[in-house]
Design a protein around this motif. Structure first.
Motif, mmCIF file in Angstrom:
data_model
loop_
_atom_site.group_PDB
_atom_site.id
_atom_site.type_symbol
_atom_site.label_atom_id
_atom_site.label_comp_id
_atom_site.label_asym_id
_atom_site.label_seq_id
_atom_site.Cartn_x
_atom_site.Cartn_y
_atom_site.Cartn_z
ATOM 1 N N THR A 113 74.786 34.216 61.249
ATOM 2 C CA THR A 113 73.622 33.917 60.967
ATOM 3 C C THR A 113 73.265 32.421 61.355
ATOM 4 O O THR A 113 72.311 32.379 61.919
ATOM 5 C CB THR A 113 73.182 33.993 59.366
ATOM 6 N N GLU A 114 74.042 31.676 60.973
ATOM 7 C CA GLU A 114 74.067 30.290 61.413
ATOM 8 C C GLU A 114 73.930 30.071 62.924
ATOM 9 O O GLU A 114 73.220 29.291 63.528
ATOM 10 C CB GLU A 114 75.088 29.239 60.841
ATOM 11 N N ARG A 115 74.779 30.992 63.770
ATOM 12 C CA ARG A 115 74.510 30.852 65.260
ATOM 13 C C ARG A 115 73.301 31.514 65.571
ATOM 14 O O ARG A 115 72.515 30.963 66.707
ATOM 15 C CB ARG A 115 75.788 31.734 65.794
ATOM 16 N N ILE A 116 72.826 32.591 65.189
ATOM 17 C CA ILE A 116 71.647 33.212 65.461
ATOM 18 C C ILE A 116 70.400 32.128 65.317
ATOM 19 O O ILE A 116 69.439 32.308 66.200
ATOM 20 C CB ILE A 116 71.564 34.566 64.732
ATOM 21 N N LYS A 117 70.398 31.525 64.384
ATOM 22 C CA LYS A 117 69.377 30.325 64.043
ATOM 23 C C LYS A 117 69.123 29.454 65.252
ATOM 24 O O LYS A 117 68.103 29.170 65.461
ATOM 25 C CB LYS A 117 69.774 29.504 62.811
ATOM 26 N N ASN A 118 70.014 29.185 66.075
ATOM 27 C CA ASN A 118 70.212 28.180 67.246
ATOM 28 C C ASN A 118 69.687 29.125 68.504
ATOM 29 O O ASN A 118 69.743 28.418 69.687
ATOM 30 C CB ASN A 118 71.208 27.648 67.356
ATOM 31 N N ILE A 119 69.725 30.327 68.747
ATOM 32 C CA ILE A 119 69.277 30.963 69.843
ATOM 33 C C ILE A 119 68.021 30.815 70.388
ATOM 34 O O ILE A 119 67.260 30.693 69.432
ATOM 35 C CB ILE A 119 69.895 32.550 69.789
ATOM 36 N N CYS A 153 70.144 40.885 56.843
ATOM 37 C CA CYS A 153 69.013 40.772 58.111
ATOM 38 C C CYS A 153 68.076 39.929 57.495
ATOM 39 O O CYS A 153 67.578 39.105 58.410
ATOM 40 C CB CYS A 153 68.617 42.102 58.130
ATOM 41 N N LEU A 154 67.664 39.750 56.278
ATOM 42 C CA LEU A 154 66.590 38.871 55.537
ATOM 43 C C LEU A 154 67.128 37.514 56.060
ATOM 44 O O LEU A 154 66.554 36.573 55.957
ATOM 45 C CB LEU A 154 66.394 39.382 54.203
ATOM 46 N N GLN A 155 68.455 37.211 55.480
ATOM 47 C CA GLN A 155 69.091 36.029 55.933
ATOM 48 C C GLN A 155 69.000 35.590 57.074
ATOM 49 O O GLN A 155 68.597 34.432 57.566
ATOM 50 C CB GLN A 155 70.471 35.841 55.207
ATOM 51 N N ILE A 156 69.090 36.372 58.204
ATOM 52 C CA ILE A 156 68.943 36.045 59.293
ATOM 53 C C ILE A 156 67.397 35.679 59.735
ATOM 54 O O ILE A 156 67.100 34.674 60.399
ATOM 55 C CB ILE A 156 69.209 37.289 60.415
ATOM 56 N N LEU A 157 66.521 36.546 59.302
ATOM 57 C CA LEU A 157 64.928 36.292 59.232
ATOM 58 C C LEU A 157 64.554 34.831 58.822
ATOM 59 O O LEU A 157 63.709 34.204 59.281
ATOM 60 C CB LEU A 157 64.391 37.440 58.839
ATOM 61 N N ASN A 158 65.331 34.528 57.719
ATOM 62 C CA ASN A 158 64.878 33.406 56.933
ATOM 63 C C ASN A 158 65.332 32.024 57.811
ATOM 64 O O ASN A 158 64.658 31.087 57.487
ATOM 65 C CB ASN A 158 65.744 33.381 55.755
ATOM 66 N N VAL A 159 66.013 32.043 58.733
ATOM 67 C CA VAL A 159 66.531 31.132 59.540
ATOM 68 C C VAL A 159 66.343 31.082 60.894
ATOM 69 O O VAL A 159 66.245 30.264 61.820
ATOM 70 C CB VAL A 159 68.169 30.657 59.444
ATOM 71 N N ALA A 160 66.063 32.515 61.360
ATOM 72 C CA ALA A 160 65.588 32.621 62.830
ATOM 73 C C ALA A 160 64.116 32.972 62.791
ATOM 74 O O ALA A 160 63.737 34.215 63.225
ATOM 75 C CB ALA A 160 66.407 33.743 63.570
#
Length: 182
Positions: A113-119, A153-160
């Protein structure tokens, strides 16, 4: 453009070979096609649509980045090839069980999730479509696992949140709606 996307779809289909979707009796390629179709209303960039079709190739098949690049160079411009490869690499999970068997799922997903935040924004747009398609299939087929998957998935959306705003909002809405049901 459609002819090029058909060639890319065929390449992805061949790369995935006999792989089937986990929750259905469908060939794997149906998922990347649906991801691309979810992206189509929001972009006409061939690189984004091509990456949507190819987003699981490096992660789930024996195809290497070099082989994928060589294929794309035969049908796209150099610039389009480079951007497509960049997007596919950005969408390829790094913190997998195979690469890090000593880590539990929660820890791997947190790092991912942290990695996806920066894509890039384009890669995040494809990720939204990927989440939408997977969430639909998982909530329908595995109600026990679905709440955990939806929360991840919501955690991903929260940062991406850099991708297409409309697709982002649609993904958030659908995930929250499914979570309320479970």
């Amino acid at each position: 453009m459609q002819d090029k996307l058909t060639q890319i779809k065929n390449f992805a289909d061949n790369a995935h070979g006999s792989q089937m979707r986990k929750y259905s009796n469908e060939r794997y390629i149906v998922h990347p096609i649906r991801v691309m179709q979810l992206c189509e209303p929001y972009t006409n960039q061939i690189e984004v649509l091509a990456a949507a079709l190819l987003h699981d190739v490096l992660e789930d098949t024996p195809i290497t980045e070099v082989e994928l690049t060589e294929f794309l160079q035969g049908i796209l411009t150099n610039e389009q090839t480079q951007k497509t490869i960049q997007l596919v690499v950005e969408l390829t999970d790094v913190y997998t069980k195979e690469n890090y068997p000593q880590w539990n799922r929660n820890y791997r997903k947190t790092l991912e999730t942290e990695r996806i935040k920066n894509i890039s924004a384009d890669a995040q747009t494809i990720k939204y479509a990927d989440i939408l398609d997977n969430a639909h299939e998982i909530t329908r087929s595995d109600p026990h696992f679905a709440p955990r998957f939806l929360k991840e998935c919501l955690q991903i959306l929260n940062v991406a949140s850099k991708g297409n705003e409309t697709l982002y909002q649609l993904a958030q809405y659908k995930l929250l709606k499914e979570l309320r049901k479970n």
